[in-house]
Design a protein around this motif. Structure first.
Motif, PDB file in Angstrom:
ATOM      1  N   SER A  21       0.850  -1.220   0.127  1.00 27.97           N
ATOM      2  CA  SER A  21       0.139   0.146   0.053  1.00 27.97           C
ATOM      3  C   SER A  21       0.819   1.213  -0.046  1.00 27.97           C
ATOM      4  O   SER A  21       0.494   2.108  -0.563  1.00 27.97           O
ATOM      5  N   GLY A 111      -5.019   4.030  -0.752  1.00 30.54           N
ATOM      6  CA  GLY A 111      -3.949   3.869   0.210  1.00 30.54           C
ATOM      7  C   GLY A 111      -4.439   3.329   1.700  1.00 30.54           C
ATOM      8  O   GLY A 111      -4.087   2.681   2.464  1.00 30.54           O
ATOM      9  N   VAL A 114      -6.246   0.136   1.955  1.00 26.87           N
ATOM     10  CA  VAL A 114      -5.581  -0.989   1.833  1.00 26.87           C
ATOM     11  C   VAL A 114      -4.764  -1.170   3.246  1.00 26.87           C
ATOM     12  O   VAL A 114      -4.437  -2.171   3.539  1.00 26.87           O
ATOM     13  N   SER A 115      -3.933  -0.372   3.542  1.00 28.14           N
ATOM     14  CA  SER A 115      -3.107  -0.359   4.516  1.00 28.14           C
ATOM     15  C   SER A 115      -3.937  -0.712   6.004  1.00 28.14           C
ATOM     16  O   SER A 115      -3.682  -1.062   6.880  1.00 28.14           O
TER      17      SER A 115
END
Length: 283
Positions: A21, A111, A114-115
């Motif tokens: 990510s 981002g 996903v992180s």
């Protein structure tokens, strides 16, 4: 031993997702993450030092603190997570070339999502990727401080550095990515299958209980209560249901006792028979 290996597998997977990510969505748009990795990314932008290696070096004093204050078992798990996360970030650095999303706002949102997913996987198995996780554990164990405030203070400093070095726009986008990531992490840790708890106070307890057992198929617990004003003994029905079952229970309660008092509230996580374990539906 099997459980420990399974824990390490999920921690490694979570670290890989977080590392990917950073390189897919954050670095190409000069966005940051929170904590130690945020500082490492700033140094990468300024001097070109490898992000993963910096994360590993910055975590050394924190790992020492973990060993001193939190014990051997926690430290071993943290060392594994820190090494895996650092390695994942540098191993996926080639992903920065792809720049999948042209819009910085979309990169920040994706981002963060996903992180957050990766961090949630790590935390769900009681793992740690180092950094602020260690500080959180120490604060929780030894001090009465609210770690949310401590973590916010640290990340706020990172935001100020980002604004000073790269402009206010990128700092705000970084904040958006952090916000989305924190919320997704909570969702993964708590589980997406959120439940509702229902308390029902009625003089027709038996009719309501039988209706719930027969029509909804959920287990019911009967609590003993007492009216504060009348001092009259009452029974309180307690049941945990899914979101889709609430309307059915409301209808059943209305039919059995229109004057019943009912409270519906959120349950962050439900574990046990009928929900996370096979077997009886009794609560």
């Amino acid at each position: 031993m099997k459980n420990r290996l399974l824990q390490y597998f999920w921690v490694a997977l979570g670290c890989l997702i977080c590392g990917a990510s950073i390189n897919l969505f954050l670095v190409p748009h000069h966005l940051l993450s929170g904590g130690v990795s945020g500082l490492a990314i700033i140094s990468y932008f300024l001097f070109g030092f490898p992000i993963g290696l910096q994360i590993l070096i910055m975590n050394i004093p924190l790992i020492y603190a973990a060993y001193k204050f939190l014990g051997r078992d926690y430290t071993i798990t943290t060392i594994f997570g820190t090494i895996m996360f650092s390695a994942a970030v540098d191993a996926t650095q080639f992903l920065t070339k792809f720049n999948l999303l042209d819009e910085p706002i979309l990169a920040a949102l994706t981002g963060g999502l996903v992180s957050g997913l990766g961090s949630g996987i790590i935390f769900r198995v009681n793992g740690s990727g180092g950094g602020l996780d260690i500080i959180a554990a120490i604060v929780k164990k030894y001090y009465s401080l609210n770690f949310g405030a401590v973590g916010f203070s640290i990340n706020f400093i990172i935001m100020l550095l980002s604004a000073a070095l790269f402009g206010l726009k990128l700092a705000v986008l970084t904040l958006i990515a952090m916000f989305v990531g924190a919320n997704i992490t909570d969702k993964v840790v708590e589980g997406f299958n959120r439940r509702k708890t229902i308390h029902i106070v009625s003089y027709k307890t038996q009719e309501i209980v039988e209706a719930i057992l027969k029509e909804v198929g959920r287990g019911v617990t009967i609590l003993q209560g007492e009216g504060a004003y009348t001092r009259q003994r009452k029974q309180v029905i307690f049941v945990v249901v899914s979101l889709t079952q609430i309307a059915k229970i409301k209808l059943l309660v209305q039919e059995a006792d229109p004057s019943a008092f009912m409270i519906v509230s959120d349950a962050a996580e439900v574990m046990g028979r009928g929900f996370t374990l096979p077997g009886s539906k009794d609560l």
